[in-house]
Enzyme design. Sequence first.
Site, PDB file in Angstrom:
ATOM      1  N   ARG A  79      27.896 -40.158 -16.905  1.00 45.79           N
ATOM      2  CA  ARG A  79      25.906 -41.038 -15.666  1.00 45.79           C
ATOM      3  C   ARG A  79      26.485 -42.429 -15.068  1.00 45.79           C
ATOM      4  O   ARG A  79      25.957 -42.656 -14.411  1.00 45.79           O
ATOM      5  CB  ARG A  79      25.155 -40.541 -16.375  1.00 45.79           C
ATOM      6  CG  ARG A  79      23.753 -41.565 -15.822  1.00 45.79           C
ATOM      7  CD  ARG A  79      22.545 -41.042 -16.267  1.00 45.79           C
ATOM      8  NE  ARG A  79      22.406 -40.249 -17.595  1.00 45.79           N
ATOM      9  CZ  ARG A  79      22.168 -41.308 -19.163  1.00 45.79           C
ATOM     10  NH1 ARG A  79      22.423 -42.330 -18.537  1.00 45.79           N
ATOM     11  NH2 ARG A  79      22.261 -40.887 -20.262  1.00 45.79           N
ATOM     12  N   TYR A 121       9.455 -44.980   6.907  1.00 50.74           N
ATOM     13  CA  TYR A 121       9.767 -43.266   6.156  1.00 50.74           C
ATOM     14  C   TYR A 121       8.469 -42.245   5.195  1.00 50.74           C
ATOM     15  O   TYR A 121       7.994 -43.522   4.212  1.00 50.74           O
ATOM     16  CB  TYR A 121      11.477 -43.262   5.519  1.00 50.74           C
ATOM     17  CG  TYR A 121      11.441 -41.826   4.772  1.00 50.74           C
ATOM     18  CD1 TYR A 121      11.745 -40.459   5.573  1.00 50.74           C
ATOM     19  CD2 TYR A 121      11.679 -41.770   3.900  1.00 50.74           C
ATOM     20  CE1 TYR A 121      11.888 -39.478   5.478  1.00 50.74           C
ATOM     21  CE2 TYR A 121      11.527 -39.932   3.092  1.00 50.74           C
ATOM     22  CZ  TYR A 121      12.520 -38.461   3.962  1.00 50.74           C
ATOM     23  OH  TYR A 121      12.111 -37.947   3.471  1.00 50.74           O
ATOM     24  N   ASP A 123      16.304 -49.992   5.446  1.00 51.16           N
ATOM     25  CA  ASP A 123      16.749 -48.323   5.278  1.00 51.16           C
ATOM     26  C   ASP A 123      17.442 -48.253   7.086  1.00 51.16           C
ATOM     27  O   ASP A 123      16.836 -48.667   7.417  1.00 51.16           O
ATOM     28  CB  ASP A 123      15.345 -47.911   5.287  1.00 51.16           C
ATOM     29  CG  ASP A 123      15.886 -45.871   5.088  1.00 51.16           C
ATOM     30  OD1 ASP A 123      17.318 -45.543   5.706  1.00 51.16           O
ATOM     31  OD2 ASP A 123      14.855 -45.798   5.167  1.00 51.16           O
ATOM     32  N   LYS A 173      21.528 -37.973   5.617  1.00 55.52           N
ATOM     33  CA  LYS A 173      21.834 -37.634   6.710  1.00 55.52           C
ATOM     34  C   LYS A 173      23.276 -37.635   7.279  1.00 55.52           C
ATOM     35  O   LYS A 173      23.873 -37.204   7.420  1.00 55.52           O
ATOM     36  CB  LYS A 173      20.863 -38.832   7.836  1.00 55.52           C
ATOM     37  CG  LYS A 173      19.458 -39.246   6.090  1.00 55.52           C
ATOM     38  CD  LYS A 173      18.882 -37.730   6.646  1.00 55.52           C
ATOM     39  CE  LYS A 173      17.365 -37.370   5.974  1.00 55.52           C
ATOM     40  NZ  LYS A 173      16.511 -38.297   5.678  1.00 55.52           N
TER      41      LYS A 173
HETATM   42  C1  LIG Z   1      15.445 -39.008   5.103  1.00 58.37           C
HETATM   43  C2  LIG Z   1      15.330 -40.524   4.322  1.00 58.37           C
HETATM   44  C3  LIG Z   1      14.834 -41.203   3.410  1.00 58.37           C
HETATM   45  C4  LIG Z   1      14.568 -40.171   2.409  1.00 58.37           C
HETATM   46  O1  LIG Z   1      16.156 -39.993   2.297  1.00 58.37           O
HETATM   47  P1  LIG Z   1      16.474 -38.358   0.638  1.00 58.37           P
HETATM   48  O2  LIG Z   1      17.860 -38.239   0.953  1.00 58.37           O
HETATM   49  O3  LIG Z   1      15.239 -37.348   1.427  1.00 58.37           O
HETATM   50  O4  LIG Z   1      15.750 -38.864   0.078  1.00 58.37           O
HETATM   51  C5  LIG Z   1      14.635 -42.425   3.586  1.00 58.37           C
HETATM   52  N1  LIG Z   1      15.030 -43.150   4.793  1.00 58.37           N
HETATM   53  C6  LIG Z   1      14.777 -42.374   5.843  1.00 58.37           C
HETATM   54  C7  LIG Z   1      14.847 -43.325   6.994  1.00 58.37           C
HETATM   55  C8  LIG Z   1      15.034 -41.103   5.953  1.00 58.37           C
HETATM   56  O5  LIG Z   1      15.568 -40.648   7.212  1.00 58.37           O
END
Ligand SMILES: *Cc1c(COP(=O)(O)O)cnc(C)c1O
Length: 378
Positions: A47, A99, A171, A196
Amino acid sequence: MRIETLAVHAGHAPDPATGAVTPPINLSTTFARDADGSLPHGFIYARSDNPTRRELERALAALEGGDTALAFASGMAATAAVFQSMLPGEHVVAPQDAYYGTARLLREVMAGWGLASTLVDMTDLHAVAAAITPRTRLVWIETPSNPSLAVTDIARVVAIAHAAGARCVCDNTWATPLLQRPLALGCDLVMHSTTKYLGGHSDLTGGALVSPGDDAWAARLRTLQALGGAVPSAFDCWLLMRGIRSLSWRMRGHCENAAAVAAFLAGHDRVETVHYPGLASDPGHAVAAGQMTAFGGMVSAQVRGGAEAALDVVRRVRLFTRATSLGGTESLIEHRASVEGPESRTPPGLLRLAVGLEHADDLVEDLDQALRGAATPR
Ligand SMILES: *Cc1c(COP(=O)(O)O)cnc(C)c1O
């Protein structure tokens, strides 16, 4: 080394034990000590740190041009660690089109622990400055935004945040480090949903934070990673490294196809507006051209005729899959207002397209037949 080369090589080399060119997956949860109690390889328990995650974290730090990367079990786990590193009574400024999960986390969880937040239109620098309070310690950027593809001027927002004594986080999920380098523009931290484009194959959930230095804040985030325990499995770390090796070529394909789809939609009589920063007519184009090397794989479009017409297009597509998310090889389509529910601020006719790696002509032909067949707006 250039980022394309880093994507292929960062974090690993042929395995010294076997010569394996592809790195092994290290599943062990615990690590042997020497007779004197010391840990010869520096690992104690999976962990807190483990060999496969460490390789991934090295690769992520290299890609973002950072010093320290921390891998999490999801993008939201990474985001939650950032907010948890703040104290009750402090204040966050975030984009109004952040988001969906980020905004909900601030509203439904962090507000209750005393972290206040204000959501603003980040394309309006006056609004960002006006939202700063004496207690603001963090400004959260997300660009291009979801689902409106609004572009925030990173360097300018960083300047506003720093002048107020606040840190700035970006982000960078939609752009990826290949198209946009927030740390070079002055950000103090980069967050990713590696689910993603970095993963790239719609088969893993992950998140990451990348910091430019190994300072006290990075140490705090590392503590939250280890004690919060929202860490990725070794297998997911390995899958993510596999995805990263082809990131640069996948992004070229996503960008090229998205540009073709956006150009097609912009010329279609059933389409009212196309949101894609790569279009010269897009309000975010100039800022995006200054801070991105290409414009990404996400496109959204407002169909004439509102929700009814948009949903009809979604029903008629054959090649695009009706699903949420983005970043995989397959193209996805989504009517965001119905996914977001009654509180959604998204225009009712808006469709969000995650453009995949199929042939652009097949994607355009599919959209064309779906738009032609859709109910004529009244
Ligand atoms: C999908 C996404 C998130 C969240 O991520 P997860 O892996 O689904 O927890 C945050 N910011 C953006 C821009 C995203 O596309």
